[in-house]
Scaffold this motif. Structure first.
Motif, PDB file in Angstrom:
ATOM      1  N   LEU A   3      63.667  18.400 -40.674  1.00 18.69           N
ATOM      2  CA  LEU A   3      64.135  17.334 -39.776  1.00 18.69           C
ATOM      3  C   LEU A   3      65.013  17.945 -38.695  1.00 18.69           C
ATOM      4  N   ILE A   4      64.757  17.547 -37.448  1.00 16.20           N
ATOM      5  CA  ILE A   4      65.547  18.005 -36.293  1.00 16.20           C
ATOM      6  C   ILE A   4      66.171  16.777 -35.643  1.00 16.20           C
ATOM      7  N   ILE A   5      67.495  16.805 -35.499  1.00 14.51           N
ATOM      8  CA  ILE A   5      68.248  15.660 -34.983  1.00 14.51           C
ATOM      9  C   ILE A   5      69.006  16.082 -33.737  1.00 14.51           C
ATOM     10  N   SER A   6      68.999  15.222 -32.726  1.00 14.09           N
ATOM     11  CA  SER A   6      69.776  15.514 -31.526  1.00 14.09           C
ATOM     12  C   SER A   6      70.603  14.313 -31.096  1.00 14.09           C
ATOM     13  N   ASP A   7      71.837  14.590 -30.743  1.00 13.40           N
ATOM     14  CA  ASP A   7      72.654  13.637 -30.006  1.00 13.40           C
ATOM     15  C   ASP A   7      72.010  13.444 -28.626  1.00 13.40           C
ATOM     16  N   LEU A   8      72.412  12.398 -27.928  1.00 14.26           N
ATOM     17  CA  LEU A   8      71.864  12.140 -26.592  1.00 14.26           C
ATOM     18  C   LEU A   8      72.786  12.643 -25.484  1.00 14.26           C
ATOM     19  N   ASP A   9      73.835  11.879 -25.162  1.00 19.13           N
ATOM     20  CA  ASP A   9      74.694  12.214 -24.020  1.00 19.13           C
ATOM     21  C   ASP A   9      75.414  13.535 -24.238  1.00 19.13           C
ATOM     22  N   GLY A  10      75.283  14.416 -23.258  1.00 15.82           N
ATOM     23  CA  GLY A  10      75.910  15.728 -23.355  1.00 15.82           C
ATOM     24  C   GLY A  10      75.119  16.713 -24.188  1.00 15.82           C
ATOM     25  N   THR A  11      73.983  16.275 -24.714  1.00 16.44           N
ATOM     26  CA  THR A  11      73.181  17.130 -25.599  1.00 16.44           C
ATOM     27  C   THR A  11      71.728  17.134 -25.140  1.00 16.44           C
ATOM     28  N   ASP A 209      77.547  17.743 -29.263  1.00 17.07           N
ATOM     29  CA  ASP A 209      78.521  18.285 -28.311  1.00 17.07           C
ATOM     30  C   ASP A 209      79.925  17.717 -28.452  1.00 17.07           C
ATOM     31  N   SER A 210      80.068  16.502 -29.057  1.00 17.57           N
ATOM     32  CA  SER A 210      81.339  15.780 -28.979  1.00 17.57           C
ATOM     33  C   SER A 210      81.926  15.465 -30.350  1.00 17.57           C
ATOM     34  N   GLY A 211      83.100  14.810 -30.305  1.00 12.63           N
ATOM     35  CA  GLY A 211      83.828  14.514 -31.532  1.00 12.63           C
ATOM     36  C   GLY A 211      83.059  13.676 -32.525  1.00 12.63           C
ATOM     37  N   ASN A 212      82.219  12.757 -32.032  1.00 17.93           N
ATOM     38  CA  ASN A 212      81.460  11.917 -32.970  1.00 17.93           C
ATOM     39  C   ASN A 212      80.262  12.650 -33.572  1.00 17.93           C
ATOM     40  N   ASP A 213      80.066  13.917 -33.194  1.00 23.42           N
ATOM     41  CA  ASP A 213      79.013  14.747 -33.793  1.00 23.42           C
ATOM     42  C   ASP A 213      79.546  15.670 -34.882  1.00 23.42           C
ATOM     43  N   TYR A 214      80.856  15.821 -34.972  1.00 29.33           N
ATOM     44  CA  TYR A 214      81.443  16.854 -35.835  1.00 29.33           C
ATOM     45  C   TYR A 214      81.026  16.707 -37.301  1.00 29.33           C
ATOM     46  N   LYS A 215      81.201  15.503 -37.865  1.00 31.11           N
ATOM     47  CA  LYS A 215      80.864  15.308 -39.280  1.00 31.11           C
ATOM     48  C   LYS A 215      79.377  15.550 -39.530  1.00 31.11           C
ATOM     49  N   MET A 216      78.538  15.138 -38.596  1.00 31.95           N
ATOM     50  CA  MET A 216      77.104  15.357 -38.732  1.00 31.95           C
ATOM     51  C   MET A 216      76.788  16.848 -38.745  1.00 31.95           C
ATOM     52  N   LEU A 217      77.394  17.606 -37.837  1.00 25.56           N
ATOM     53  CA  LEU A 217      77.116  19.039 -37.779  1.00 25.56           C
ATOM     54  C   LEU A 217      77.620  19.758 -39.026  1.00 25.56           C
ATOM     55  N   LYS A 218      78.748  19.318 -39.544  1.00 26.73           N
ATOM     56  CA  LYS A 218      79.277  19.937 -40.767  1.00 26.73           C
ATOM     57  C   LYS A 218      78.414  19.606 -41.987  1.00 26.73           C
ATOM     58  N   ASP A 228      79.159  25.445 -24.046  1.00 31.19           N
ATOM     59  CA  ASP A 228      80.241  24.962 -23.169  1.00 31.19           C
ATOM     60  C   ASP A 228      80.709  23.552 -23.509  1.00 31.19           C
ATOM     61  N   SER A 229      80.412  23.078 -24.719  1.00 25.84           N
ATOM     62  CA  SER A 229      80.843  21.735 -25.119  1.00 25.84           C
ATOM     63  C   SER A 229      82.069  21.813 -26.020  1.00 25.84           C
ATOM     64  N   TYR A 230      82.647  20.659 -26.317  1.00 28.11           N
ATOM     65  CA  TYR A 230      83.778  20.596 -27.245  1.00 28.11           C
ATOM     66  C   TYR A 230      83.384  21.149 -28.615  1.00 28.11           C
ATOM     67  N   MET A 231      82.185  20.848 -29.079  1.00 30.08           N
ATOM     68  CA  MET A 231      81.748  21.354 -30.383  1.00 30.08           C
ATOM     69  C   MET A 231      81.580  22.865 -30.384  1.00 30.08           C
ATOM     70  N   SER A 232      81.350  23.458 -29.216  1.00 29.53           N
ATOM     71  CA  SER A 232      81.194  24.921 -29.163  1.00 29.53           C
ATOM     72  C   SER A 232      82.508  25.636 -29.419  1.00 29.53           C
ATOM     73  N   THR A 233      83.636  24.905 -29.370  1.00 24.26           N
ATOM     74  CA  THR A 233      84.943  25.492 -29.675  1.00 24.26           C
ATOM     75  C   THR A 233      85.246  25.430 -31.173  1.00 24.26           C
ATOM     76  N   LYS A 234      84.393  24.765 -31.938  1.00 20.38           N
ATOM     77  CA  LYS A 234      84.603  24.628 -33.375  1.00 20.38           C
ATOM     78  C   LYS A 234      83.895  25.760 -34.123  1.00 20.38           C
ATOM     79  N   ASP A 235      84.011  25.745 -35.435  1.00 19.70           N
ATOM     80  CA  ASP A 235      83.548  26.873 -36.246  1.00 19.70           C
ATOM     81  C   ASP A 235      82.073  26.772 -36.620  1.00 19.70           C
ATOM     82  N   PHE A 236      81.224  26.669 -35.620  1.00 23.42           N
ATOM     83  CA  PHE A 236      79.783  26.609 -35.873  1.00 23.42           C
ATOM     84  C   PHE A 236      79.139  27.935 -35.464  1.00 23.42           C
ATOM     85  N   LYS A 237      78.323  28.463 -36.352  1.00 27.57           N
ATOM     86  CA  LYS A 237      77.700  29.766 -36.118  1.00 27.57           C
ATOM     87  C   LYS A 237      76.698  29.718 -34.973  1.00 27.57           C
TER      88      LYS A 237
END
Length: 259
Positions: A3-11, A209-218, A228-237
């Motif tokens: 399964l491949i999931i994508s956010d919309l705005d900013g993604t 890319d954004s704060g409402n994506d964090y839990k999903m990405l984790k 270059d997004s807010y999520m790119s500053t977090k600990d994602f490989k």
């Protein structure tokens, strides 16, 4: 990957809020390869479904940050709404502070009398300016829009003070604060879809890319933060090689799934 999931705005969408022909073509090819696809967004169904129709493939949809989760045939899988009584409490406080908000329930959007609106939301929803908050039904989401960053964080602090135990309170972009029912999130939407498909979350890729994506990405096994997004500053490989304005999702999928 199952399964491949994508956010919309900013993604998936570019900075003009458009899904490009390149992105559409790559997603169709990925679907033809047998991968399941989903979009996960803070947008309402009425807004998100237009993107799905442009891509024109069967896909799951997580809308309003997980308040509405749809099967790939468009039928509803689950809802998680803010009860009317709780929504009224929040709106009373927002009204007192003259904070601009939009309260979503299906096609209906409830706004304060002092609301600022744009033509896009008018074209997608039935607007009601609240003279009496007692008419407020159960809500999918309350959206606070504020261009002034200081005021946006003040609104977040105000909501957290009153509703930290009953609402999800997340800054979803530089000018947006989202209020959802507690434990309502894109992560929970992904969990429900994975159970529907009978797949392990280790085999799910998600872009955000954004704060409402964090839990999903984790939560997923293969999280990808947008360059270059807010999520790119977090600990994602993993990060996309290009930004959303450069078809970053399509480029990443093409290089990793279609070569």
């Amino acid at each position: 990957m199952d399964l491949i999931i994508s956010d919309l705005d900013g993604t998936l969408l570019n900075n003009n809020g458009i899904v490009t022909e390149k992105s559409i073509n790559i997603l169709r090819k990925v679907k033809e390869k047998g991968y399941e696809i989903a979009i996960a967004t803070g947008r309402s169904y009425n807004s998100a479904v237009k993107i799905r129709e442009m891509i024109d493939v069967e896909m799951y949809m997580i809308c309003n940050n997980g308040a509405n989760i749809y099967n790939k045939d468009g039928s509803i899988l689950k809802t998680n709404l803010i009860p009317s009584s709780l929504g009224k409490e929040a709106v009373k406080i927002l009204d007192k502070e003259k904070i601009n908000y939009k309260a979503f329930n299906g096609l209906n959007v409830y706004l304060p009398k002092y609301a600022k609106i744009n033509e896009e939301i008018r074209s997608e929803h039935n607007l009601t300016f609240l003279e009496d908050i007692n008419i407020l039904p159960d809500l999918e989401k309350v959206l606070i829009i504020e261009d002034d960053e200081k005021k946006l964080f003040e609104a977040k602090d105000l909501m957290f003070k009153h509703f930290k135990d009953s609402l999800e309170i997340v800054i979803s972009s530089s000018d947006c604060l989202d209020l959802n029912m507690k434990d309502c999130s894109k992560k929970m939407g992904v969990k429900i879809i994975s159970e529907e498909l009978g797949i392990n979350t280790d085999n799910i890729m998600a872009f955000g890319d954004s704060g409402n994506d964090y839990k999903m990405l984790k939560f997923v096994g293969y999280p990808v933060a947008m360059k270059d997004s807010y999520m790119s500053t977090k600990d994602f490989k993993y990060k996309t090689y290009l930004t959303n304005d450069e078809d970053g999702v399509a480029d990443y999928l093409e290089k990793n799934f279609l070569k």
